[in-house]
Design a protein around this motif. Structure first.
Motif, PDB file in Angstrom:
ATOM      1  N   LEU A  37       0.829  -1.204   0.000  1.00  0.00           N
ATOM      2  CA  LEU A  37       0.000   0.000   0.000  1.00  0.00           C
ATOM      3  C   LEU A  37       0.860   1.249   0.000  1.00  0.00           C
ATOM      4  O   LEU A  37       0.596   2.192  -0.754  1.00  0.00           O
ATOM      5  N   ALA A  38       1.889   1.278   0.849  1.00  0.00           N
ATOM      6  CA  ALA A  38       2.773   2.448   0.886  1.00  0.00           C
ATOM      7  C   ALA A  38       3.458   2.661  -0.462  1.00  0.00           C
ATOM      8  O   ALA A  38       3.556   3.805  -0.946  1.00  0.00           O
ATOM      9  N   LEU A  39       3.895   1.569  -1.095  1.00  0.00           N
ATOM     10  CA  LEU A  39       4.531   1.683  -2.405  1.00  0.00           C
ATOM     11  C   LEU A  39       3.546   2.154  -3.466  1.00  0.00           C
ATOM     12  O   LEU A  39       3.897   2.947  -4.356  1.00  0.00           O
ATOM     13  N   THR A  40       2.301   1.689  -3.383  1.00  0.00           N
ATOM     14  CA  THR A  40       1.273   2.143  -4.319  1.00  0.00           C
ATOM     15  C   THR A  40       1.006   3.630  -4.142  1.00  0.00           C
ATOM     16  O   THR A  40       0.893   4.380  -5.126  1.00  0.00           O
ATOM     17  N   LEU A  41       0.906   4.079  -2.898  1.00  0.00           N
ATOM     18  CA  LEU A  41       0.661   5.497  -2.628  1.00  0.00           C
ATOM     19  C   LEU A  41       1.810   6.350  -3.141  1.00  0.00           C
ATOM     20  O   LEU A  41       1.594   7.427  -3.718  1.00  0.00           O
ATOM     21  N   GLU A  42       3.032   5.888  -2.951  1.00  0.00           N
ATOM     22  CA  GLU A  42       4.185   6.629  -3.476  1.00  0.00           C
ATOM     23  C   GLU A  42       4.129   6.698  -5.001  1.00  0.00           C
ATOM     24  O   GLU A  42       4.475   7.721  -5.604  1.00  0.00           O
ATOM     25  N   ARG A  43       3.686   5.613  -5.628  1.00  0.00           N
ATOM     26  CA  ARG A  43       3.644   5.546  -7.091  1.00  0.00           C
ATOM     27  C   ARG A  43       2.597   6.493  -7.670  1.00  0.00           C
ATOM     28  O   ARG A  43       2.823   7.123  -8.702  1.00  0.00           O
ATOM     29  N   VAL A  44       1.439   6.589  -7.016  1.00  0.00           N
ATOM     30  CA  VAL A  44       0.376   7.437  -7.560  1.00  0.00           C
ATOM     31  C   VAL A  44       0.484   8.881  -7.088  1.00  0.00           C
ATOM     32  O   VAL A  44      -0.237   9.750  -7.593  1.00  0.00           O
ATOM     33  N   ASP A  73       3.097   7.675   6.015  1.00  0.00           N
ATOM     34  CA  ASP A  73       4.437   7.177   5.686  1.00  0.00           C
ATOM     35  C   ASP A  73       4.827   7.517   4.259  1.00  0.00           C
ATOM     36  O   ASP A  73       6.004   7.756   3.965  1.00  0.00           O
ATOM     37  N   ALA A  74       3.839   7.518   3.348  1.00  0.00           N
ATOM     38  CA  ALA A  74       4.115   7.813   1.938  1.00  0.00           C
ATOM     39  C   ALA A  74       4.152   9.312   1.656  1.00  0.00           C
ATOM     40  O   ALA A  74       4.481   9.716   0.531  1.00  0.00           O
TER      41      ALA A  74
END
Length: 479
Positions: A37-44, A73-74
């Protein structure tokens, strides 16, 4: 301008025992200490603009603090739509579209649990497909297949559009092995990534045409939602009355104006232990190790062991997943059936089906490290500036030993500080609270003793996180 919408639902049962219903895979730190989820939020986040309201997340009410923590966190801001019960992707996307600032708002719907390491390639793909979506088409993104997978659905493309999109000839359910090979040899097919781009008006019109009952219930649920900070709660009764359906079945397979845009970058839905294994480089014998695993005279064995040393001796074609309270051993070919294990454990009443030994709370976490007759030992972590509820217990007393950091303790009418290696005693029935006034996490050992040590022996008198204050007879498992 694109409004990212991250769909945070899903129980992640195929990654048991690492993923549990109380802490699904999208929240588990899997890649370099970060959750999917954190990686997805960073990506979008690269699409976020203040005028569009930042990122919009749709998830379960039980996971609200996990979602908010991941957003923090993101480094992203936005709103969180909380579903009182799971109703699949069609209602979740409808809630988001009904919350859009304007009907013309372009919305990017992304699952929270996919791994796409090349964020730049992802952004280029989305921007290239924007013009097609702005013209009233629902764009779905297809991943160029690299092997004949039976774990993914497929999209067969039709005629090419001028903007790089293709028409969709048909959607194909997850195939068997032979059909998957035929599809790959045929070409013109993509894995269905479950990522969509369209305007709010386009999605709502498509739902109105193909799933009017779902749209009607969602409109009713969002007519007067409850707002609590960045939390938005649709009306529970209307959501519960809504039919559960995926957007693929509700709309995509029946809608006329659908296009697919190819993505040639690396992608995984991390949907099985086979997919998790593929994220680890193999050794010369095909073994893949995550954590403290050791493979000796073994072949094609995957070991996931982050808590202790796990040795595989002379094994072949095994998946071994170790967690503090559960161990999974299976052959690779059966890894897709792990969700059936969860169903069996639930039928037997085993708590490990849904809960980890370590439990995440809005103030931090606790880990039940030892338990016996009339006693329980917990390791408690309290985040900086966070506090537990003001509470009391009818059946247990507690001893607190500070291991790291500073604790502000409320015990009856007294308020005092404890530092490392200091301790205190909370008598049975005494009102108490634990607060971390510092800037670093507080670590504490709690020893409980008494006739009943269940989590429902909590009378919450005050709470900083909006949780309901209830008498003991109605208390939930929260602290």
């Amino acid at each position: 301008m694109i409004q990212p919408v991250v769909l945070c639902g899903g129980s992640g049962t195929r990654l048991w025992p690492l993923s549990r219903k109380s802490f699904p895979k999208q929240f588990v730190p899997i890649i370099d200490g970060k959750s999917l989820l954190a990686l997805t939020l960073e990506r979008v986040a690269q699409f976020c603009e203040p005028a569009a309201g930042g990122v919009m997340c749709v998830g379960a009410d039980d996971h609200r603090f996990l979602i908010r923590e991941a957003m923090s966190d993101a480094g992203v801001t936005g709103s969180i739509i909380l579903e009182p019960c799971a109703r699949n992707t069609a209602p979740a996307m409808a809630f988001a579209a009904l919350s859009a600032p304007t009907p013309e708002q372009l919305m990017l719907f992304c699952p929270a649990d996919h791994h796409i390491p090349d964020a730049a390639a992802f952004a280029a793909m989305v921007k290239s497909a924007s013009s097609c979506a702005e013209q009233g088409t629902i764009v779905t993104f297809g991943v160029a297949p690299t092997f004949p997978s039976t774990a993914y659905g497929y999209i067969e493309r039709g005629d090419a559009h001028a903007d790089g999109c293709y028409g969709v000839k048909r959607f194909i359910e997850k195939p068997n092995s032979q059909f998957a090979q035929e599809l790959l040899l045929q070409g013109q097919v993509y894995w269905n990534a479950g990522i969509f781009l369209c305007t709010a008006a386009t999605l709502l019109a498509a739902l109105g045409e193909h799933a009017p009952d779902i749209l009607a219930q969602c409109r009713q649920a969002m007519a007067a939602p409850q707002s609590d900070g960045n939390f938005l709660r649709p009306a529970a009764a209307a959501v519960e009355a809504c039919r559960s359906e995926s957007i693929d079945y509700a709309v995509m397979e029946r809608h006329r104006s659908v296009a697919v845009f190819p993505f040639h970058g690396s992608w995984s839905d991390v949907g099985s232990w086979g997919a998790m294994a593929d994220m680890c480089p193999p050794d010369g014998h095909g073994n893949r190790i995550a954590g403290q695993g050791v493979a000796i005279n073994a072949r094609n064995t995957f070991i996931h062991a982050h808590y202790r040393r796990v040795v595989a001796l002379g094994t072949d074609d095994l998946v071994i997943v170790d967690t503090p309270d559960a161990l999974l051993v299976t052959v690779h070919s059966a890894a897709e059936q792990v969700k059936n294990v969860v169903a069996e454990l639930e039928a037997r009443g085993n708590p490990e089906a849904a809960f980890h030994r370590k439990v995440v709370r809005p103030w931090g976490s606790y880990d039940s490290i030892e338990e016996g007759q009339r006693f329980k030992v917990k390791r408690i972590i309290v985040n900086p500036s966070a506090s537990l509820s003001l509470q009391k217990h009818y059946h247990r007393a507690e001893h607190w030993i500070i291991v790291k950091g500073t604790a502000e303790v409320t015990c009856g009418k007294e308020v005092f500080l404890l530092t490392e290696n200091q301790s205190t005693y909370i008598p049975l029935g005494e009102v108490h609270r634990l607060h971390n006034p510092g800037k670093t996490p507080l670590e504490m050992i709690e020893v409980q003793s008494g006739s009943y040590l269940g989590e429902d022996d909590i009378v919450r008198l005050d709470d900083n996180y909006g949780r309901v204050v209830v008498p003991i007879t109605d208390a939930k498992s929260s602290r």
